[in-house]
Design an enzyme around this catalytic site. Structure first.
Site, PDB file in Angstrom:
ATOM      1  N   LYS A   1      -4.874  36.206  10.569  1.00  0.00           N
ATOM      2  CA  LYS A   1      -3.823  37.128  10.101  1.00  0.00           C
ATOM      3  C   LYS A   1      -3.378  38.131  11.166  1.00  0.00           C
ATOM      4  O   LYS A   1      -2.227  38.537  11.179  1.00  0.00           O
ATOM      5  CB  LYS A   1      -4.294  37.879   8.854  1.00  0.00           C
TER       6      LYS A   1
ATOM      7  N   ASP B   1       0.114  40.731   0.886  1.00  0.00           N
ATOM      8  CA  ASP B   1      -1.166  41.039   0.229  1.00  0.00           C
ATOM      9  C   ASP B   1      -1.120  42.399  -0.484  1.00  0.00           C
ATOM     10  O   ASP B   1      -1.570  42.533  -1.627  1.00  0.00           O
ATOM     11  CB  ASP B   1      -2.306  41.068   1.255  1.00  0.00           C
TER      12      ASP B   1
HETATM   13  P1  NAP Z   1     -12.604  41.110   6.085  1.00  0.00           P
HETATM   14  O1  NAP Z   1     -11.405  41.443   6.926  1.00  0.00           O
HETATM   15  O2  NAP Z   1     -13.708  40.314   6.682  1.00  0.00           O
HETATM   16  O3  NAP Z   1     -13.195  42.516   5.569  1.00  0.00           O
HETATM   17  C1  NAP Z   1     -14.361  42.594   4.802  1.00  0.00           C
HETATM   18  C2  NAP Z   1     -14.792  44.046   4.683  1.00  0.00           C
HETATM   19  O4  NAP Z   1     -15.949  44.072   3.854  1.00  0.00           O
HETATM   20  C3  NAP Z   1     -15.190  44.703   6.007  1.00  0.00           C
HETATM   21  O5  NAP Z   1     -14.898  46.064   5.937  1.00  0.00           O
HETATM   22  C4  NAP Z   1     -16.702  44.467   6.024  1.00  0.00           C
HETATM   23  O6  NAP Z   1     -17.415  45.423   6.785  1.00  0.00           O
HETATM   24  C5  NAP Z   1     -17.029  44.678   4.571  1.00  0.00           C
HETATM   25  N1  NAP Z   1     -18.276  44.045   4.201  1.00  0.00           N
HETATM   26  C6  NAP Z   1     -18.619  42.734   4.324  1.00  0.00           C
HETATM   27  N2  NAP Z   1     -19.866  42.530   3.851  1.00  0.00           N
HETATM   28  C7  NAP Z   1     -20.334  43.741   3.450  1.00  0.00           C
HETATM   29  C8  NAP Z   1     -21.558  44.182   2.900  1.00  0.00           C
HETATM   30  N3  NAP Z   1     -22.559  43.325   2.654  1.00  0.00           N
HETATM   31  N4  NAP Z   1     -21.695  45.486   2.610  1.00  0.00           N
HETATM   32  C9  NAP Z   1     -20.697  46.344   2.851  1.00  0.00           C
HETATM   33  N5  NAP Z   1     -19.499  46.001   3.383  1.00  0.00           N
HETATM   34  C10 NAP Z   1     -19.331  44.701   3.668  1.00  0.00           C
HETATM   35  O7  NAP Z   1     -12.176  40.317   4.775  1.00  0.00           O
HETATM   36  P2  NAP Z   1     -10.814  40.490   3.937  1.00  0.00           P
HETATM   37  O8  NAP Z   1      -9.826  39.489   4.383  1.00  0.00           O
HETATM   38  O9  NAP Z   1     -10.459  41.918   3.939  1.00  0.00           O
HETATM   39  O10 NAP Z   1     -11.306  40.006   2.489  1.00  0.00           O
HETATM   40  C11 NAP Z   1     -12.174  40.815   1.734  1.00  0.00           C
HETATM   41  C12 NAP Z   1     -12.282  40.307   0.303  1.00  0.00           C
HETATM   42  O11 NAP Z   1     -11.021  40.347  -0.334  1.00  0.00           O
HETATM   43  C13 NAP Z   1     -12.763  38.850   0.202  1.00  0.00           C
HETATM   44  O12 NAP Z   1     -13.624  38.748  -0.893  1.00  0.00           O
HETATM   45  C14 NAP Z   1     -11.477  38.089  -0.066  1.00  0.00           C
HETATM   46  O13 NAP Z   1     -11.704  36.903  -0.796  1.00  0.00           O
HETATM   47  C15 NAP Z   1     -10.723  39.095  -0.912  1.00  0.00           C
HETATM   48  N6  NAP Z   1      -9.267  38.895  -0.862  1.00  0.00           N
HETATM   49  C16 NAP Z   1      -8.637  38.599  -2.031  1.00  0.00           C
HETATM   50  C17 NAP Z   1      -7.277  38.417  -2.028  1.00  0.00           C
HETATM   51  C18 NAP Z   1      -6.589  38.093  -3.313  1.00  0.00           C
HETATM   52  O14 NAP Z   1      -5.448  37.625  -3.278  1.00  0.00           O
HETATM   53  N7  NAP Z   1      -7.195  38.355  -4.446  1.00  0.00           N
HETATM   54  C19 NAP Z   1      -6.535  38.524  -0.843  1.00  0.00           C
HETATM   55  C20 NAP Z   1      -7.226  38.843   0.341  1.00  0.00           C
HETATM   56  C21 NAP Z   1      -8.596  39.022   0.310  1.00  0.00           C
HETATM   57  P3  NAP Z   1     -17.627  45.274   8.374  1.00  0.00           P
HETATM   58  O15 NAP Z   1     -16.290  45.605   8.985  1.00  0.00           O
HETATM   59  O16 NAP Z   1     -18.690  46.240   8.660  1.00  0.00           O
HETATM   60  O17 NAP Z   1     -18.029  43.841   8.607  1.00  0.00           O
END
Ligand code: NAP
Length: 292
Positions: free
Chosen positions: A72, A108
């Protein structure tokens, strides 16, 4: 199966890996419902293949594609134009090919906002706690500030990322911003919020028993707790929030609305929301079995 001809317009999704995507089912049902000669295909594009794959979109006559993890942010430098919102968010999830030019958008954040409004929640003047600071969090937090949210408390494991996001938001909005480490998020901060949003993947399949990092004892009736996760439909966080009397919202609405906006960008037609939602719901269980 739909007949594909040389006139069929191609859309799809680039990501790596792509085993869990519900978007092909959602978009292909929507094209079918409107009688459009379009097809949506999944393309597992590795990071090294991203530049040639994006370059080929125009030459192959694609209408556009969705972009998902991990491309992205990286994809932005290969585009001719990037919409202002996507530029500020720092990520593109939709490419539209217009007269040979590649234009990037981010649907998003607006997808999340539409799902929030559908649930009857208007963020204007409200207080929110957001867990995480990744890509989806940036889109959600920025969009909430554009929608006039009063206060945003960003609680993240990587505080520096949350601080960067708060700085970026403060450049264009007067939203009251607070940042903390997840471990330092107080009961008071949780208790005074109108809206709590988990943007971390904690609780996502297959780790369905994990609880997002939040003291759920501080939750109470009158709050809306959202999880961006849609697999499972009810995360442990949403179950616990429900027990505390909170209203809850899963990530299905966000998924459907971000897809609907991409659909409209490609087809210039209103998306059949209920068809898309049903396609997603019909396939959540199936995708669950495929994820290793
Ligand atoms: P991302 O860019 O990898 O970000 C994940 C975030 O969560 C980061 O801040 C990460 O922290 C944190 N994190 C991961 N594991 C953690 C833990 N065990 N404890 C605390 N913090 C933690 O991922 P993303 O694209 O933002 O996606 C995040 C979630 O949103 C996913 O579950 C995805 O499926 C969902 N999502 C849903 C939609 C929808 O349409 N419903 C759209 C987009 C995303 P660090 O930076 O420290 O690693």
């Amino acid at each position: 199966m739909k007949e594909i001809t040389s006139k069929t317009l191609i859309t799809g999704i680039f990501g790596y890996p792509l085993s869990h995507t519900l978007s092909p089912a959602m978009h292909n049902k929507a094209f079918e419902a409107l009688g459009l000669d379009y097809v949506y295909l999944p393309f597992p594009v590795s990071p090294e293949n991203l530049p040639p794959a994006v370059k080929a979109l125009s030459a192959l006559g694609f209408k556009g594609v969705n972009i998902t993890i991990p491309h992205k942010e990286a994809v932005m430098k290969y585009l001719d134009e990037v919409a202002k919102e996507a530029e500020l968010i720092g990520a593109v999830n939709t490419i539209v090919v217009k007269e040979g030019k590649l234009c990037g958008f981010n649907t998003d954040g607006s997808g999340f906002l539409n799902s929030l409004r559908e649930a009857g929640f208007d963020p204007k003047g409200k207080k929110a706690v957001v867990l995480g600071a990744g890509g989806a969090c940036r889109a959600v937090a920025m969009t909430l500030s554009w929608a006039g949210i009063g206060k945003l408390h960003l609680a993240a494991r990587s505080v520096a990322k949350a601080e960067n996001l708060a700085r970026d938001i403060s450049n264009f909005s007067s939203t009251w911003l607070e940042v903390s480490n997840l471990e330092d998020l107080t009961e008071q901060a949780i208790g005074e919020a109108d809206l709590i949003i988990n943007t971390t993947p904690v609780g996502m399949y297959p780790h369905v028993d994990e609880l997002a990092p939040l003291n759920t004892n501080a939750l109470h009736r009158g709050q809306l707790v959202c999880d961006l996760i849609y697999n499972p439909l009810q995360t442990t966080l949403l179950k616990e929030a429900g027990k505390q009397g909170c209203a809850t919202l899963n990530g299905i609405g966000m998924l459907v609305y971000q897809g609907a906006e991409s659909f409209s960008l490609w087809t210039e037609k209103s998306a059949p929301l209920e068809v898309m939602r049903q396609a997603v719901l019909n396939n959540v269980g199936k995708s669950r079995k495929k994820v290793p």
